[in-house]
Motif scaffolding. Structure first.
Motif, PDB file in Angstrom:
ATOM      1  N   GLY A 139      -1.570  46.916  13.175  1.00 36.75           N
ATOM      2  CA  GLY A 139      -1.326  47.954  14.193  1.00 36.75           C
ATOM      3  C   GLY A 139      -0.802  47.381  15.505  1.00 36.75           C
ATOM      4  N   ASP A 140      -0.982  46.074  15.720  1.00 33.38           N
ATOM      5  CA  ASP A 140      -0.437  45.471  16.941  1.00 33.38           C
ATOM      6  C   ASP A 140       1.087  45.518  16.893  1.00 33.38           C
ATOM      7  N   THR A 141       1.688  45.531  18.071  1.00 32.71           N
ATOM      8  CA  THR A 141       3.160  45.579  18.104  1.00 32.71           C
ATOM      9  C   THR A 141       3.718  44.401  18.880  1.00 32.71           C
ATOM     10  N   LEU A 142       4.938  44.045  18.558  1.00 33.55           N
ATOM     11  CA  LEU A 142       5.714  43.162  19.412  1.00 33.55           C
ATOM     12  C   LEU A 142       7.185  43.482  19.228  1.00 33.55           C
ATOM     13  N   THR A 143       8.016  42.804  20.018  1.00 31.67           N
ATOM     14  CA  THR A 143       9.447  43.088  19.959  1.00 31.67           C
ATOM     15  C   THR A 143      10.169  41.870  19.399  1.00 31.67           C
ATOM     16  N   ILE A 144      11.121  42.114  18.516  1.00 28.41           N
ATOM     17  CA  ILE A 144      11.909  40.987  18.011  1.00 28.41           C
ATOM     18  C   ILE A 144      13.391  41.175  18.352  1.00 28.41           C
ATOM     19  N   ALA A 145      14.061  40.049  18.460  1.00 27.70           N
ATOM     20  CA  ALA A 145      15.518  40.065  18.649  1.00 27.70           C
ATOM     21  C   ALA A 145      16.126  39.081  17.677  1.00 27.70           C
ATOM     22  N   GLY A 146      17.329  39.352  17.247  1.00 21.15           N
ATOM     23  CA  GLY A 146      18.002  38.458  16.313  1.00 21.15           C
ATOM     24  C   GLY A 146      18.176  39.123  14.960  1.00 21.15           C
ATOM     25  N   PRO A 147      18.479  38.371  13.917  1.00 16.83           N
ATOM     26  CA  PRO A 147      18.443  36.913  13.841  1.00 16.83           C
ATOM     27  C   PRO A 147      19.725  36.250  14.358  1.00 16.83           C
ATOM     28  N   GLY A 148      19.597  34.902  14.510  1.00 17.09           N
ATOM     29  CA  GLY A 148      20.751  34.090  14.854  1.00 17.09           C
ATOM     30  C   GLY A 148      20.620  32.747  14.160  1.00 17.09           C
ATOM     31  N   GLY A 149      21.646  31.944  14.273  1.00 17.59           N
ATOM     32  CA  GLY A 149      21.601  30.567  13.752  1.00 17.59           C
ATOM     33  C   GLY A 149      21.575  30.499  12.237  1.00 17.59           C
ATOM     34  N   GLY A 150      20.980  29.446  11.744  1.00 21.51           N
ATOM     35  CA  GLY A 150      20.978  29.204  10.296  1.00 21.51           C
ATOM     36  C   GLY A 150      22.065  28.209   9.935  1.00 21.51           C
ATOM     37  N   MET A 151      22.056  27.797   8.688  1.00 19.95           N
ATOM     38  CA  MET A 151      23.008  26.760   8.292  1.00 19.95           C
ATOM     39  C   MET A 151      23.825  27.180   7.083  1.00 19.95           C
ATOM     40  N   ASP A 152      24.983  26.527   6.976  1.00 17.60           N
ATOM     41  CA  ASP A 152      25.808  26.712   5.778  1.00 17.60           C
ATOM     42  C   ASP A 152      25.438  25.600   4.822  1.00 17.60           C
ATOM     43  N   ILE A 153      25.069  25.971   3.637  1.00 16.19           N
ATOM     44  CA  ILE A 153      24.744  24.958   2.623  1.00 16.19           C
ATOM     45  C   ILE A 153      26.072  24.464   2.036  1.00 16.19           C
ATOM     46  N   PRO A 154      26.310  23.141   2.127  1.00 13.59           N
ATOM     47  CA  PRO A 154      27.587  22.655   1.596  1.00 13.59           C
ATOM     48  C   PRO A 154      27.717  22.920   0.105  1.00 13.59           C
ATOM     49  N   ASP A 155      28.949  23.154  -0.322  1.00 13.05           N
ATOM     50  CA  ASP A 155      29.202  23.302  -1.773  1.00 13.05           C
ATOM     51  C   ASP A 155      28.997  21.948  -2.427  1.00 13.05           C
ATOM     52  N   ARG A 156      28.860  21.936  -3.687  1.00 15.93           N
ATOM     53  CA  ARG A 156      28.779  20.723  -4.502  1.00 15.93           C
ATOM     54  C   ARG A 156      27.741  19.739  -3.958  1.00 15.93           C
ATOM     55  N   LEU A 157      26.615  20.282  -3.600  1.00 14.80           N
ATOM     56  CA  LEU A 157      25.535  19.451  -3.079  1.00 14.80           C
ATOM     57  C   LEU A 157      24.627  19.055  -4.243  1.00 14.80           C
ATOM     58  N   THR A 158      24.317  17.772  -4.368  1.00 21.54           N
ATOM     59  CA  THR A 158      23.449  17.411  -5.505  1.00 21.54           C
ATOM     60  C   THR A 158      22.018  17.077  -5.073  1.00 21.54           C
ATOM     61  N   THR A 159      21.855  16.596  -3.824  1.00 20.11           N
ATOM     62  CA  THR A 159      20.490  16.306  -3.355  1.00 20.11           C
ATOM     63  C   THR A 159      20.327  16.779  -1.914  1.00 20.11           C
ATOM     64  N   MET A 160      19.255  17.493  -1.660  1.00 23.52           N
ATOM     65  CA  MET A 160      18.934  17.911  -0.286  1.00 23.52           C
ATOM     66  C   MET A 160      17.592  17.297   0.082  1.00 23.52           C
ATOM     67  N   VAL A 161      17.593  16.451   1.104  1.00 24.57           N
ATOM     68  CA  VAL A 161      16.330  15.872   1.562  1.00 24.57           C
ATOM     69  C   VAL A 161      15.888  16.626   2.813  1.00 24.57           C
ATOM     70  N   MET A 162      14.660  17.151   2.772  1.00 22.54           N
ATOM     71  CA  MET A 162      14.138  17.870   3.935  1.00 22.54           C
ATOM     72  C   MET A 162      12.918  17.134   4.469  1.00 22.54           C
ATOM     73  N   LEU A 163      12.957  16.816   5.735  1.00 24.40           N
ATOM     74  CA  LEU A 163      11.821  16.156   6.400  1.00 24.40           C
ATOM     75  C   LEU A 163      11.292  17.136   7.433  1.00 24.40           C
ATOM     76  N   VAL A 164      10.103  17.671   7.199  1.00 24.07           N
ATOM     77  CA  VAL A 164       9.632  18.775   8.046  1.00 24.07           C
ATOM     78  C   VAL A 164       8.145  18.640   8.401  1.00 24.07           C
ATOM     79  N   ASP A 165       7.784  19.277   9.495  1.00 23.47           N
ATOM     80  CA  ASP A 165       6.350  19.485   9.733  1.00 23.47           C
ATOM     81  C   ASP A 165       6.036  20.957   9.470  1.00 23.47           C
ATOM     82  N   GLU A 166       4.790  21.357   9.727  1.00 25.11           N
ATOM     83  CA  GLU A 166       4.384  22.705   9.304  1.00 25.11           C
ATOM     84  C   GLU A 166       5.169  23.821   9.986  1.00 25.11           C
ATOM     85  N   SER A 167       5.673  23.578  11.209  1.00 23.20           N
ATOM     86  CA  SER A 167       6.415  24.648  11.894  1.00 23.20           C
ATOM     87  C   SER A 167       7.713  24.977  11.151  1.00 23.20           C
ATOM     88  N   ALA A 168       8.222  24.021  10.379  1.00 21.05           N
ATOM     89  CA  ALA A 168       9.503  24.225   9.689  1.00 21.05           C
ATOM     90  C   ALA A 168       9.319  24.475   8.190  1.00 21.05           C
TER      91      ALA A 168
END
Ligand SMILES: Cc1cc2nc3c(=O)[nH]c(=O)nc-3n(C[C@H](O)[C@H](O)[C@H](O)COP(=O)(O)OP(=O)(O)OC[C@H]3O[C@@H](n4cnc5c(N)ncnc54)[C@H](O)[C@@H]3O)c2cc1C
Length: 258
Positions: free
Chosen positions: A106-135
């Motif tokens: 029932g709580d409310t807030l306001t959102i704006a967006g979305p924006g950003g993001g990435m283009d995933i390259p074509d012909r990609l064979t391995t994606m290495v992601m190094l992240v912490d919990e926020s990501a």
């Protein structure tokens, strides 16, 4: 994407529909509302702005508005039910973290967006992601956008073993989990120590795309170490500071490039 508050982006007032405590430090909150009609986040790693304590109409003072705004990942949007899912890390004191820890249906807030993001390259064979919990929410979205023949290698640094969780409901992966508390490590340190293991496991650097998203100082260190490796180039590396130690409301556009 930097939101230009003079050209006000579309604001949507949304209401908390469901809350799930996913791990001790992560709350998944599903927002709904008619204002979500037409919302979509087609690019993986896109972000939205959450405005706390704000009326749907922007106040006149953009500085004040910025101080009430934080950046989050639209983890999932269901266009049929018009429900938007956001996963909040409960890291302690902070406008957004405190709000999420106390949120109720029932709580409310306001959102704006979305924006950003990435283009995933074509012909990609391995994606290495190094992240912490926020990501982790963004890593899940990137994972779901990878081509079928691409192998994901995901390294997640979190507080402790209780923070392990599924990254996606549709794709099974086995990330490597690193637990800060076991080694009394500061944020990002374990990602850095683990990097040599990742490098030795990579067979052909030409096939790899790197994605780093974590605390901003550590993002820079990881980025700079990676760029010293023969075969790692800037055009195959996206890095982003998702937050910065001892800094409130860190800007959303630190890509570590300067
Ligand atoms: C593109 C993008 C997408 C993001 N998506 C998400 C998401 O989906 N879920 C999510 O939880 N976060 C996400 N973040 C990170 C989030 O914007 C920050 O963590 C933000 O600072 C939280 O705001 P706050 O009001 O809670 O804390 P702030 O007021 O900004 O900071 C208060 C204090 O808390 C510390 N702090 C902030 N974040 C963390 C953290 N994660 N861990 C430990 N200490 C912290 C700061 O250093 C500061 O000392 C994203 C960031 C970006 C740039």
């Amino acid at each position: 994407m930097i939101f230009n508050l003079k050209r006000r982006p579309q604001m949507r007032q949304v209401t908390v529909q469901f809350i799930e405590q996913v791990t001790p430090r992560v709350r998944r909150i599903v927002f709904g509302g008619e204002t979500l009609a037409g919302f979509s986040a087609p690019r993986p790693g896109a972000h939205i702005k959450l405005l706390f304590n704000a009326a749907p109409k922007a106040p006149a003072d953009p500085k004040k508005m910025r101080s009430q705004m934080r950046t989050y990942t639209p983890r999932h949007f269901n266009p049929d039910s018009q429900e938007l899912t956001v996963e909040f890390v409960l890291h302690g004191d902070g406008l957004a973290s405190t709000w999420a820890a106390q949120a109720q249906v029932g709580d409310t807030l306001t959102i704006a967006g979305p924006g950003g993001g990435m283009d995933i390259p074509d012909r990609l064979t391995t994606m290495v992601m190094l992240v912490d919990e926020s990501a982790i929410p963004a890593a899940g979205a990137v994972l779901e956008a990878l081509p079928a023949n691409c192998t994901p290698i995901i390294i997640c640094e979190v507080e402790d073993a209780r923070e392990q969780r599924s990254l996606s409901s549709s794709i099974e992966v086995a990330p490597t989990w690193l637990f800060r508390q076991e080694q009394a490590a500061s944020p990002g340190l374990l990602l850095e120590s683990y990097l040599p293991n990742v490098l030795t496991s990579v067979k052909d650097f030409d096939d790899v795309f790197w994605w780093i998203a974590c605390e901003a100082n550590m993002m820079r260190r990881l980025r700079s170490q990676l760029l010293k490796q023969p075969g790692v180039s800037k055009d195959r590396l996206v890095s982003r500071g998702y937050w910065k130690s001892e800094t409130s409301n860190y800007p959303d556009h630190d890509y570590g490039e300067s």
